[in-house]
Design an enzyme around this catalytic site. Sequence first.
Site, PDB file in Angstrom:
ATOM      1  N   THR A  87       3.446  -0.289  10.087  1.00 31.56           N
ATOM      2  CA  THR A  87       2.753  -1.005   9.015  1.00 31.56           C
ATOM      3  C   THR A  87       2.811  -2.499   9.309  1.00 31.56           C
ATOM      4  OG1 THR A  87       3.367   0.680   7.393  1.00 31.56           O
ATOM      5  CG2 THR A  87       2.687  -1.455   6.535  1.00 31.56           C
ATOM      6  N   LEU A  91       9.317  -2.812   5.885  1.00 30.10           N
ATOM      7  CA  LEU A  91       8.041  -2.154   6.139  1.00 30.10           C
ATOM      8  C   LEU A  91       8.244  -1.150   7.267  1.00 30.10           C
ATOM      9  CD1 LEU A  91       5.529  -5.182   6.205  1.00 30.10           C
ATOM     10  CD2 LEU A  91       5.941  -3.603   4.307  1.00 30.10           C
ATOM     11  N   ASP A  92       7.509  -0.041   7.230  1.00 31.03           N
ATOM     12  CA  ASP A  92       7.552   0.922   8.334  1.00 31.03           C
ATOM     13  C   ASP A  92       7.155   0.229   9.636  1.00 31.03           C
ATOM     14  OD1 ASP A  92       8.181   2.874   6.492  1.00 31.03           O
ATOM     15  OD2 ASP A  92       6.170   3.751   6.438  1.00 31.03           O
ATOM     16  N   LYS A  93       7.640   0.751  10.730  1.00 34.85           N
ATOM     17  CA  LYS A  93       7.377   0.159  12.047  1.00 34.85           C
ATOM     18  C   LYS A  93       5.891  -0.088  12.295  1.00 34.85           C
ATOM     19  CE  LYS A  93       8.056   0.973  17.011  1.00 34.85           C
ATOM     20  NZ  LYS A  93       8.606   1.896  18.031  1.00 34.85           N
ATOM     21  N   ARG A 110       2.113   6.774   2.029  1.00 37.26           N
ATOM     22  CA  ARG A 110       1.708   7.814   2.975  1.00 37.26           C
ATOM     23  C   ARG A 110       1.856   9.205   2.351  1.00 37.26           C
ATOM     24  NH1 ARG A 110       5.309   6.174   8.049  1.00 37.26           N
ATOM     25  NH2 ARG A 110       4.166   7.887   9.054  1.00 37.26           N
TER      26      ARG A 110
END
Length: 248
Positions: free
Chosen positions: A58, A54-56, A154
Site C-alpha cells: 500500500t 501501512l501494508d507493504k 482488503r
Amino acid sequence: MRINELIIKETPDYVVLNKPAGVLTIPDRHDNQLSSIQGLLKKHYGNIFTVHRLDKDTSGVILFAKNEAAHKYYSQAFEGRNVQKFYLGLVNGQLIPATGTIEEAIAEHPITKGKMVTNKKGKHAHTDYEVLEAFGLYSLVKLQIHTGRTHQIRVHMKHIGHPIAVDEMYGTNTPVLLSAIKKSYKLGKHDVEERPLLSRLALHSFQLHFTDQQGEKQVVEAPLAKDIQAVVTQLRKNSSGYVPKLIL
C-alpha cells in the site's frame, strides 16, 4: 530511496511521508532496518516513533512521531478514532449501490497465518465506501476506515464481492494489463511480452485528517500513486460509456 523526497509535511513533533509501494513500514523478522520506512527515518533523524502502519504494497500517507510526547498524543488519537483515514482503491467490477457502509467483524484466518477473514466472533470493523469513477471492469473507490483492523479494506472489499485489484491474498494476483482495457492494443515491435500497467495491490493511503498538539486541524494528502494513476488514465480513455465524476 531518499527520505527527503518522501516528506509531505514536517514539524518538530511529527513527519508525514508518502510511502512508496513495496516498502515495509517497520523492519520484518529479519531486522533489515534499511528496507523499511522506520529504519530509514531512524538513520535520518536518529530517533523516530511508529504511530500506525501501512501494508507493504500500500502506498501513500503515513505519520511518524519525532518525540515521546508526540508518540503518546498521536497514538492515542489513532486508537481513539480521532484521526480520519481516507484511501483510494481500484476494485474489481462495478459496485451497486455506489456508496455504502460495511460493518463486518474481522478475525485471524483459522488456518492461514497472516490472513484475515470476516467472522462474527472477530473485532468490530467499519468501512465506508464511495465510487468516484466506474469503468465497468474496474471502479475507483474512496474508502474511509473508522477502525484499524489488519487488512481491513482488503477483507471488506472481498466480503462484498469486489476485491482490490491485484490482491493476491484476497482476490487475484493477475496484473492490470493495457490489453485488457484497450481493445485496439498491439504489442510493440520489439516487445516479447506485455509489461503490466500495475502489478501490485491497487490501494493508496490518500488523506489523514487530525488535530495536532497545538489544537490546529490538519489535512495531509498524497496524490494517487503514479502506477494506479496510469491505470485510471487508460480506463478514462478506453472505457465505453464512461462518464467522468472526479478528476484527481
